[in-house]
Design an enzyme around this catalytic site. Structure first.
Site, PDB file in Angstrom:
ATOM      1  N   LYS A 208       0.556  -1.048   0.055  1.00  0.00           N
ATOM      2  CA  LYS A 208      -0.164  -0.149   0.007  1.00  0.00           C
ATOM      3  C   LYS A 208       1.118   1.376  -0.168  1.00  0.00           C
ATOM      4  CE  LYS A 208      -4.008   1.940   2.640  1.00  0.00           C
ATOM      5  NZ  LYS A 208      -4.766   1.385   3.792  1.00  0.00           N
TER       6      LYS A 208
ATOM      7  N   SER B  52      -9.418   1.557   3.134  1.00  0.00           N
ATOM      8  CA  SER B  52      -8.788   2.305   1.961  1.00  0.00           C
ATOM      9  C   SER B  52      -7.883   1.573   1.496  1.00  0.00           C
ATOM     10  CB  SER B  52      -8.034   3.463   2.830  1.00  0.00           C
ATOM     11  OG  SER B  52      -7.159   2.941   3.960  1.00  0.00           O
TER      12      SER B  52
ATOM     13  N   SER C  68     -10.043  -0.867   7.099  1.00  0.00           N
ATOM     14  CA  SER C  68      -9.417  -0.698   5.658  1.00  0.00           C
ATOM     15  C   SER C  68      -8.882  -1.983   5.105  1.00  0.00           C
ATOM     16  CB  SER C  68      -8.436   0.580   5.795  1.00  0.00           C
ATOM     17  OG  SER C  68      -9.348   1.759   6.008  1.00  0.00           O
TER      18      SER C  68
END
Length: 495
Positions: free
Chosen positions: A89, A169, A193
């Site tokens: 990420k 996210s 997330s």
């Protein structure tokens, strides 16, 4: 272009290949890590223009793979991740030429001076860091109306299964692995997330107990709730990766709790009978008004399968609180302190030194950055940055009591149950606020082809048990299907 042999591998084998499959081929000399990396780079070439899941490729990926191939020939593999391409990420520091931006154009020129601790762990295990994934900008705490998966730097991540919410996210991490652009990805969670995008993309996602994996070198949102975790297509792949990430880091003091788990054989949890006599609680009040009738039917069918796997279901238990009772005040106050601390420690070449600088950059570049506004960033900036506000302290104490002591510890104890099971990401706020673990596992698909998953939530440091439960359910259901299979099936049904 790929040579003919690699093209055949890509077409017939790569999609849904597991880490163990990859290791077998590499150990038998049928495949190299360099070739595997090329295969995934080609998959990204073919799919990423549409999905926008991957932000950038590691310029050192192929060289790393070549070096790891040579090491395998000389010494053998370091671990089951040796030579395996992994995506990160875009909030994780890497010192390899890639940027770390949290999806923000304000941070588009920032290069970290050193790897995050978990990135060091991956490299030590022999993983190939393939690239960075797109994400919901500033971990979905920039605007109260931002679309999941949107960032000013990377655009809109799409769900490979169709026109469904991609989740946030860790959106790009989820979409990339679901679409077979890498073996596994590392996401982060503050409140849902990892679990949410994993559920939306038919993946296994492990949200660990806070303290199992170091947060050092990750752009933060919350001191008390942030954690990183693996996202993969199978429970075994997630467990393999999780085991590599667990460990003590003196720069993140709470990981002192992980010392006792550093030598755990996580793969021994993978037992088909792991659900035998496991007592499962179902807190229907938490989600019954939040899911569709079709999802309710899929959930009830899943419960029947859990029973057939040997579990004992205690339905409709009361957690003594609702997710809305928790609010987001803890994050609201912690974000400024955590982010400013992170930015202050970045090299002097980084012009963005504070949250105020980010807001100012966005204000000066509205067309590129303020598609959804920045009302949350502005609200965070108005806090003192000292964590002395009564509203923060009250929220911290309230959430700890409601989530940890009432909703989880007390509910599990008084109902004599081992684990909670919920549909999709429902209930994730409790695990987040308590700092407790959860794991989601693919279960089924709706008639339109939207993924549907089960989430197992347990007490602190119960990851070993949760991995076992998820594996037993996965092996019984085999609920994951690749996107092309689901789209083809949905098209036939609609015609």
């Amino acid at each position: 272009m790929l040579n003919e042999a690699l093209q055949q591998l890509s077409q017939k084998w790569l999609e849904e290949a597991t880490i163990r499959d990859m290791q077998t081929k590499m150990n038998e000399g049928q495949l190299t890590s360099e070739e595997l990396t090329l295969l995934y780079l080609d998959a990204i070439r073919q799919k990423n223009n549409e999905l926008k899941a991957v932000l950038e490729i590691n310029p050192q990926a192929l060289q790393s793979a070549c070096a790891l191939d040579e090491e395998r020939r000389e010494k053998g593999p370091r671990s089951l991740l040796h030579g395996i391409p992994v995506l990160l990420k875009d909030n994780m520091n890497t010192a390899d030429g890639m940027h770390t931006s949290c999806g923000s154009l304000a941070m588009q020129d920032f290069h970290a001076a050193e790897d995050a601790f978990l990135v060091c762990k991956l490299r030590e295990a022999g993983a190939v860091i393939l690239g960075k994934t797109n994400m919901t900008e500033w971990a979905n705490f920039m605007s109260d109306r931002m679309t999941n998966g949107w960032s000013s730097r990377g655009g809109q991540v799409l769900n490979p299964y169709g026109s469904f919410d991609v989740g946030g996210s860790s959106s790009g991490s989820a979409a990339a692995i679901a679409a077979n652009m890498a073996a596994v990805a590392i996401g982060t969670e503050t409140s849902g997330s990892i679990i949410n995008p994993s559920a939306q993309n038919a993946l296994v996602g492990i949200k660990p107990t806070v303290g199992m994996i170091s947060r050092n070198g990750i752009i933060p949102l919350s001191f008390t709730q942030d954690t990183a975790g693996p996202m993969a297509r199978t429970v075994e792949d997630a467990a393999i990766t999780f085991g590599v990430l667990v460990g003590y880091d003196k720069a993140d003091p709470i990981t002192r709790k992980a010392v006792r788990y550093q030598e755990t054989d996580w793969l021994s949890a993978l037992r088909k009978d792991a659900l035998n006599d496991v007592r499962i609680g179902i807190p229907r009040k938490i989600f019954e008004r939040e899911i569709s009738s079709e999802q309710t039917d899929l959930f009830n069918q899943a419960l029947e399968q859990l029973k057939l796997a040997g579990a004992i279901i205690k339905d409709d238990i009361d957690l003594g609180a609702m997710e809305d009772d928790l609010g987001y005040d803890v994050l609201l106050y912690e974000f400024k302190v955590a982010l400013n601390q992170y930015l202050a420690q970045t090299p002097d070449t980084n012009k963005i030194r504070s949250l105020k600088d980010i807001i100012e950059y966005n204000t000066n570049h509205p067309d590129e950055t303020l598609r959804f506004g920045q009302v949350m960033l502005e609200k965070v900036e108005r806090t003192s940055g000292t964590l002395t506000e009564p509203a923060y302290l009250e929220a911290l104490l309230r959430n700890r009591h409601l989530a940890k002591e009432t909703a989880l510890d007390k509910a599990l104890d008084e109902n004599e149950i081992d684990v909670l099971v919920l549909p999709q990401d429902h209930g994730c706020s409790f695990s987040a606020a308590a700092g407790y673990p959860a794991i989601t596992v693919p279960s089924a698909f709706t008639e339109k082809g939207e993924p549907f998953c089960l989430t197992f939530c347990g007490p602190a440091f119960s990851e070993y048990d949760l991995i076992g439960y998820a594996y037993a359910y996965e092996q019984k259901i085999q609920g994951r299907k690749k996107p092309s299979e689901i789209k083809a099936s949905s098209s036939k049904e609609s015609s």
